[in-house]
Design a protein around this motif. Structure first.
Motif, short mmCIF file in Angstrom:
data_model
loop_
_atom_site.label_atom_id
_atom_site.label_comp_id
_atom_site.label_asym_id
_atom_site.label_seq_id
_atom_site.Cartn_x
_atom_site.Cartn_y
_atom_site.Cartn_z
N VAL A 154 0.84 -1.20 0.00
CA VAL A 154 0.00 0.00 0.00
C VAL A 154 0.88 1.25 0.00
O VAL A 154 0.62 2.19 -0.75
N ALA A 155 1.94 1.23 0.80
CA ALA A 155 2.85 2.37 0.84
C ALA A 155 3.53 2.58 -0.50
O ALA A 155 3.68 3.72 -0.96
N GLU A 156 3.91 1.49 -1.16
CA GLU A 156 4.54 1.60 -2.48
C GLU A 156 3.55 2.17 -3.50
O GLU A 156 3.91 3.02 -4.32
N ALA A 160 1.96 7.08 -6.59
CA ALA A 160 0.93 8.04 -7.00
C ALA A 160 1.35 9.48 -6.72
O ALA A 160 0.71 10.41 -7.19
N LEU A 161 2.43 9.69 -5.98
CA LEU A 161 2.87 11.04 -5.64
C LEU A 161 3.55 11.71 -6.82
O LEU A 161 4.18 11.06 -7.65
N THR A 162 3.47 13.04 -6.85
CA THR A 162 4.20 13.80 -7.85
C THR A 162 5.66 13.87 -7.43
O THR A 162 5.99 13.60 -6.26
#
Length: 129
Positions: A31-33, A38-40
């Motif tokens: 989930v963390a990966e 999904a982060l910019t």
């Protein structure tokens, strides 16, 4: 529609798990990966900066803790040394104080002092004879 009680409870459990983001077979690491992917790029940079600052703060706190422990040990050793020195100084000391003489510090002898061999004279003086 008829459903069994066990099937209905399993469906409710699956809904509850989905509501809380829990999916069977999914670990926190995956989930963390997914979230990090999904982060910019700016958000990823900010995340790394925050993680590094937390690590630096933890290392600084650890160093501060070690310094405080060392300082406490140093103060304890100093206190023990001072207590040992105070115990040695606590020995009772006796002082003799002589009365000031009225004739200006000159000794007056009632009688003549005999001269001779020192040991016999000292014994006579101590014994009063």
């Amino acid at each position: 529609l008829t459903t069994s009680g066990a099937g209905m409870s399993a469906a409710i459990d699956a809904e509850d798990a989905a509501d809380f983001g829990e999916v069977a077979g999914v670990t926190d690491a995956s989930v963390a990966e997914q979230l990090e992917a999904a982060l910019t790029p700016v958000q990823r940079y900010m995340l790394r900066v925050l993680e590094e600052s937390n690590e630096a703060a933890a290392a600084e706190a650890q160093g501060e803790l070690q310094w405080q422990e060392w300082e406490m040990e140093r103060l304890a050793r100093k206190r023990d040394e001072e207590e040992a020195a105070a115990d040695e100084e606590d020995e009772v000391l006796f002082y003799t104080v002589s009365e000031p003489q009225a004739d200006g510090g000159k000794r007056s002898h009632k009688g003549k002092r005999r001269r001779g061999n020192g040991a016999a004279d000292d014994a006579d003086e101590e014994g009063g004879g």
